[in-house]
Design a protein around this motif. Structure first.
Motif, PDB file in Angstrom:
ATOM      1  N   GLN A  73       0.819  -1.151  -0.064  1.00 19.67           N
ATOM      2  CA  GLN A  73      -0.196  -0.001   0.018  1.00 19.67           C
ATOM      3  C   GLN A  73       0.846   1.128   0.081  1.00 19.67           C
ATOM      4  O   GLN A  73       2.189   1.263   0.198  1.00 19.67           O
ATOM      5  N   SER A  74       0.288   2.550  -0.365  1.00 16.94           N
ATOM      6  CA  SER A  74       1.173   3.613  -0.208  1.00 16.94           C
ATOM      7  C   SER A  74       1.358   3.814   1.140  1.00 16.94           C
ATOM      8  O   SER A  74       0.820   3.548   2.170  1.00 16.94           O
ATOM      9  N   TRP A  75       2.738   4.703   1.351  1.00 18.70           N
ATOM     10  CA  TRP A  75       2.763   4.683   2.616  1.00 18.70           C
ATOM     11  C   TRP A  75       2.057   5.622   3.349  1.00 18.70           C
ATOM     12  O   TRP A  75       1.915   5.686   4.837  1.00 18.70           O
ATOM     13  N   GLN A  76       1.271   6.786   2.729  1.00 19.33           N
ATOM     14  CA  GLN A  76       0.481   7.616   3.508  1.00 19.33           C
ATOM     15  C   GLN A  76      -0.681   6.921   3.895  1.00 19.33           C
ATOM     16  O   GLN A  76      -1.026   7.042   5.104  1.00 19.33           O
ATOM     17  N   ARG A  77      -1.140   5.902   3.193  1.00 17.41           N
ATOM     18  CA  ARG A  77      -2.187   4.846   3.723  1.00 17.41           C
ATOM     19  C   ARG A  77      -1.838   4.440   5.166  1.00 17.41           C
ATOM     20  O   ARG A  77      -2.567   4.264   6.239  1.00 17.41           O
ATOM     21  N   VAL A 118       6.604   0.948  11.777  1.00 19.35           N
ATOM     22  CA  VAL A 118       8.095   1.062  11.370  1.00 19.35           C
ATOM     23  C   VAL A 118       8.261   0.818   9.801  1.00 19.35           C
ATOM     24  O   VAL A 118       8.996   1.388   9.302  1.00 19.35           O
ATOM     25  N   GLY A 119       7.545  -0.389   9.380  1.00 18.32           N
ATOM     26  CA  GLY A 119       7.530  -0.914   8.022  1.00 18.32           C
ATOM     27  C   GLY A 119       7.041   0.640   7.305  1.00 18.32           C
ATOM     28  O   GLY A 119       7.738   0.831   5.921  1.00 18.32           O
ATOM     29  N   THR A 120       6.098   1.311   7.441  1.00 18.54           N
ATOM     30  CA  THR A 120       5.485   2.173   6.719  1.00 18.54           C
ATOM     31  C   THR A 120       6.393   3.381   6.707  1.00 18.54           C
ATOM     32  O   THR A 120       6.844   4.289   5.853  1.00 18.54           O
ATOM     33  N   LEU A 123       9.127   2.840   4.295  1.00 18.54           N
ATOM     34  CA  LEU A 123       8.658   3.139   2.771  1.00 18.54           C
ATOM     35  C   LEU A 123       8.542   4.333   2.622  1.00 18.54           C
ATOM     36  O   LEU A 123       8.713   4.913   1.579  1.00 18.54           O
ATOM     37  N   ALA A 124       8.097   5.402   3.792  1.00 18.94           N
ATOM     38  CA  ALA A 124       7.797   6.801   3.341  1.00 18.94           C
ATOM     39  C   ALA A 124       9.279   7.413   2.960  1.00 18.94           C
ATOM     40  O   ALA A 124       9.386   8.328   1.824  1.00 18.94           O
ATOM     41  N   ILE A 125      10.258   7.141   3.526  1.00 18.30           N
ATOM     42  CA  ILE A 125      11.517   7.775   3.214  1.00 18.30           C
ATOM     43  C   ILE A 125      12.192   7.040   1.585  1.00 18.30           C
ATOM     44  O   ILE A 125      12.695   7.736   0.935  1.00 18.30           O
ATOM     45  N   VAL A 126      12.026   5.918   1.306  1.00 15.84           N
ATOM     46  CA  VAL A 126      12.167   5.375   0.332  1.00 15.84           C
ATOM     47  C   VAL A 126      11.429   5.900  -0.881  1.00 15.84           C
ATOM     48  O   VAL A 126      11.977   6.450  -1.645  1.00 15.84           O
ATOM     49  N   TRP A 185      -1.918  14.096   2.321  1.00 17.43           N
ATOM     50  CA  TRP A 185      -3.029  13.214   2.222  1.00 17.43           C
ATOM     51  C   TRP A 185      -3.493  13.127   0.921  1.00 17.43           C
ATOM     52  O   TRP A 185      -3.780  12.124   0.257  1.00 17.43           O
ATOM     53  N   ARG A 186      -3.338  14.156   0.260  1.00 22.73           N
ATOM     54  CA  ARG A 186      -3.856  14.235  -1.300  1.00 22.73           C
ATOM     55  C   ARG A 186      -2.860  13.581  -2.043  1.00 22.73           C
ATOM     56  O   ARG A 186      -3.428  12.979  -3.019  1.00 22.73           O
ATOM     57  N   HIS A 187      -1.695  13.189  -1.632  1.00 24.71           N
ATOM     58  CA  HIS A 187      -0.813  12.207  -2.498  1.00 24.71           C
ATOM     59  C   HIS A 187      -1.409  10.501  -2.564  1.00 24.71           C
ATOM     60  O   HIS A 187      -1.127   9.830  -3.293  1.00 24.71           O
ATOM     61  N   TYR A 188      -2.353  10.568  -1.445  1.00 22.60           N
ATOM     62  CA  TYR A 188      -2.938   9.056  -1.403  1.00 22.60           C
ATOM     63  C   TYR A 188      -4.298   9.139  -1.703  1.00 22.60           C
ATOM     64  O   TYR A 188      -5.024   8.684  -2.662  1.00 22.60           O
TER      65      TYR A 188
END
Length: 393
Positions: A73-77, A118-120, A123-126, A185-188
């Protein structure tokens, strides 16, 4: 893997730091506020040990699975789910905590949310930070952990003493809300389907890379065994050697500041030098091992030196290993994070238990000797693993 925009990296890193604090602070608060919980709900040392041990056990057991979930899933979600999910155990701790059983249940819920969170964050940094700045970003993110420790320590005198310990847990609720506020949030919510990582997490992980990741996770599990043991017993040892409790606390605070600084600085070095992040981590661990042998001397004037080396330097590799993990397995950063965190959770859960037993049987000096030797062995395992070609079966 879908192309993901890297705009808004500053707000993304801010959200990551807030979420990292959110998923770690409540557990640190339980330990810091233990005297108040003992008075009001009858929490015993055994109950505290069960609660904290359960937290680390569940966190390690769910890390790989929820890392895979984060990948899909997206990191935002993922951040929204983790942030709002963190509010559940916080609400239980602040409003419903009446006995040890409820505390353990809250720790289970917090551990599950932490595994996703933590996984999220990785992912957000990547997805949000350009590769040549990810080292600093991971360093800042992992500096949030000792920052959470510091906040937990300050919460006792500043909040619990004046307003009550339940308000200290409510204070922790501000961080998931900050994470949500900083997330773009708009990115997701309004994103096109092509912006979402639809195939990430479904791609097979190279067996050679998976083996190397597991080997490195095992080595850093041993490293975490040493640092968690030090964190649990340094103050008691320092007081036993003649240092006053305020001076011992100040020593820990100084070591924590050094630790935070080193995590960020080493991230900067990873961005501007060609040294492999795991190799940097191994060298830091090797340097920190000197601190345990300094503590072994027992001289009171050397205790701050040993603490700064063993804790400030020897635990500064956290950001580097997360950076190394997502670079080693770029097709599944959440999975890579989960494998690494499983090792760290095992070390965190077993270290204080074994250390306490050893102190009871033989005292502190054998403990520092054991931890120093284990730190050297773990560093050697990391550096030797990296010398082998990745394709070697």
């Amino acid at each position: 893997m879908a192309t993901v925009a890297r705009g808004g990296s500053a707000s993304a890193v801010g959200a990551v730091v807030a979420l990292q604090i959110a998923v770690t602070l409540p557990a640190f608060l339980v330990a810091t506020l233990a005297p108040y919980l003992e008075r009001d709900i009858g929490l015993s040392e055994r109950g505290l040990g069960i609660a904290i041990g359960t937290f680390y056990a569940v966190s390690g057991a769910t890390a790989v699975w929820l890392g895979r979930v984060a990948d899909r899933q997206s990191w935002q979600r993922g951040l929204f789910i983790a942030a709002f999910g963190t509010l559940v155990p916080i609400a239980v701790l602040a409003g419903l905590l009446r006995n040890t059983a409820v505390l353990v249940l809250a720790m289970v819920a917090l551990a599950v949310v932490q595994s996703l969170g933590v996984g999220t964050t990785n992912l957000a940094i990547v997805d949000s930070v350009t590769p040549h700045r990810q080292g600093v970003a991971f360093g800042v993110k992992q500096a949030a952990v000792p920052t959470a420790t510091l906040l937990a320590g300050l919460s006792a005198p500043l909040i619990a003493e004046h307003a009550g310990w339940r308000w200290a847990f409510l204070f922790a609720a501000t961080f998931p809300l900050i994470a949500v506020a900083l997330t773009r949030w708009r990115h997701y919510g309004g994103a096109a389907a092509s912006d979402l990582p639809a195939t990430r997490g479904d791609e097979p992980v190279s067996p050679a890379r998976a083996r190397r990741l597991r080997t490195l996770a095992a080595a850093f599990a041993v490293a975490t065994f040493t640092t968690s043991s030090l964190g649990a017993f340094f103050v008691l040892y320092a007081v036993d050697r003649g240092m006053s409790p305020p001076a011992a606390g100040l020593t820990v605070a100084v070591a924590s500041v050094v630790n935070v600084t080193m995590r960020v600085w080493m991230g900067w070095v990873a961005d501007h030098r060609t040294v492999e992040p795991f190799a940097q981590g191994g060298l830091l661990l090797l340097g920190g091992s000197v601190g345990y042998f300094v503590l072994l001397s027992g001289a009171s004037w050397l205790l701050p030196v040993g603490a700064v080396l063993a804790y400030g330097l020897g635990w500064a590799w956290q950001g580097l290993i997360h950076l190394g993990a997502v670079r080693l397995v770029p097709e599944a950063p959440g999975y890579a994070t989960g494998v690494m965190r499983t090792g760290l959770a095992i070390g965190s859960a077993t270290g204080p238990v074994v250390a306490g037993l050893l102190i009871g049987l033989a005292g502190y000096r054998p403990l520092w000797l054991l931890l120093g030797v284990l730190a050297v062995c773990a560093a050697g395992a990391v550096l030797l693993t990296l010398r082998r070609p990745l394709e070697t079966p």
